[in-house]
Design a protein around this motif. Sequence first.
Motif, PDB file in Angstrom:
ATOM      1  N   GLY A  65      67.892  43.242  73.615  1.00  0.00           N
ATOM      2  CA  GLY A  65      69.128  44.048  73.380  1.00  0.00           C
ATOM      3  C   GLY A  65      70.045  43.147  72.632  1.00  0.00           C
ATOM      4  O   GLY A  65      70.746  43.808  71.736  1.00  0.00           O
ATOM      5  N   LEU A  66      70.093  41.953  72.988  1.00  0.00           N
ATOM      6  CA  LEU A  66      71.208  40.987  72.025  1.00  0.00           C
ATOM      7  C   LEU A  66      70.543  41.114  70.614  1.00  0.00           C
ATOM      8  O   LEU A  66      71.344  41.380  69.466  1.00  0.00           O
ATOM      9  CB  LEU A  66      71.107  39.654  72.647  1.00  0.00           C
ATOM     10  N   ILE A  67      69.395  40.908  70.362  1.00  0.00           N
ATOM     11  CA  ILE A  67      68.845  41.023  68.940  1.00  0.00           C
ATOM     12  C   ILE A  67      68.834  42.212  68.476  1.00  0.00           C
ATOM     13  O   ILE A  67      69.431  42.165  67.428  1.00  0.00           O
ATOM     14  CB  ILE A  67      67.288  40.376  69.089  1.00  0.00           C
ATOM     15  N   TYR A  68      68.571  43.257  69.106  1.00  0.00           N
ATOM     16  CA  TYR A  68      68.672  44.443  68.488  1.00  0.00           C
ATOM     17  C   TYR A  68      70.003  44.754  67.915  1.00  0.00           C
ATOM     18  O   TYR A  68      70.338  45.417  66.991  1.00  0.00           O
ATOM     19  CB  TYR A  68      68.090  45.754  69.586  1.00  0.00           C
ATOM     20  N   MET A  69      71.113  44.727  69.040  1.00  0.00           N
ATOM     21  CA  MET A  69      72.621  45.064  68.621  1.00  0.00           C
ATOM     22  C   MET A  69      73.002  44.102  67.500  1.00  0.00           C
ATOM     23  O   MET A  69      73.618  44.506  66.252  1.00  0.00           O
ATOM     24  CB  MET A  69      73.492  44.495  69.681  1.00  0.00           C
ATOM     25  N   THR A  70      72.680  42.783  67.253  1.00  0.00           N
ATOM     26  CA  THR A  70      73.022  41.877  66.183  1.00  0.00           C
ATOM     27  C   THR A  70      72.388  42.366  65.048  1.00  0.00           C
ATOM     28  O   THR A  70      73.107  42.389  64.063  1.00  0.00           O
ATOM     29  CB  THR A  70      72.672  40.518  66.477  1.00  0.00           C
ATOM     30  N   LYS A  71      71.165  42.717  64.966  1.00  0.00           N
ATOM     31  CA  LYS A  71      70.541  43.212  63.806  1.00  0.00           C
ATOM     32  C   LYS A  71      70.944  44.291  63.064  1.00  0.00           C
ATOM     33  O   LYS A  71      71.319  44.513  61.941  1.00  0.00           O
ATOM     34  CB  LYS A  71      68.994  43.254  64.112  1.00  0.00           C
ATOM     35  N   ALA A  72      71.284  45.642  64.184  1.00  0.00           N
ATOM     36  CA  ALA A  72      72.026  46.551  63.593  1.00  0.00           C
ATOM     37  C   ALA A  72      73.410  46.418  63.007  1.00  0.00           C
ATOM     38  O   ALA A  72      73.823  46.963  61.962  1.00  0.00           O
ATOM     39  CB  ALA A  72      71.891  47.509  64.981  1.00  0.00           C
ATOM     40  N   ALA A  73      74.123  45.447  63.763  1.00  0.00           N
ATOM     41  CA  ALA A  73      75.648  45.137  63.339  1.00  0.00           C
ATOM     42  C   ALA A  73      75.472  44.224  61.931  1.00  0.00           C
ATOM     43  O   ALA A  73      76.686  44.669  61.355  1.00  0.00           O
ATOM     44  CB  ALA A  73      76.384  44.635  64.570  1.00  0.00           C
TER      45      ALA A  73
END
Length: 158
Positions: free
Chosen positions: A118-126
């Motif tokens: 979840g942290l990785i997905y959010m950071t990549k998207a942001a």
Amino acid sequence: MAELLNNTVALVTGASSGIGQATALRLAASGAQVAVVARRADRLEQLVNDIRAAGGTAIAIAADLTVAGEADRVVAETVSKLGRLDTLVNAAGVMLNGPSMESSLKDWDQMIDVNLRGLIYMTKAALPHLVDAVASSPRKVVDVVNISSVAGRVAAAQ
């Protein structure tokens, strides 16, 4: 202090309770517009109401960040509704309760999915939006804040 983050937008995951909720309240009190994200929509709506009652701006986005593509949707909705993204706070997390040896692999997988993926997905998207925001940021800086538990560093007997 209320003007410290004026004209900035913060996105906070795990905002339905605990540290995520407290962080969203503090960011809003400091002037940021806040997108609050978690699975529990009812708690998010109450948080948005509290922020608005205090004179702040907030939107609620219910999402399960373990689902591929949800992070992209959350970031896109934040930017669409609030105009930009200056700060990402990854506060969503779960923890195994009870003795680790008795936990199922499904429980372990859920913890990895929320706490890491979840942290990785959010950071990549942001990141693309954060990079774009630096040029027009009132503070000339953007932030990614990752909140984790002491349980990742200190073992405790149950």
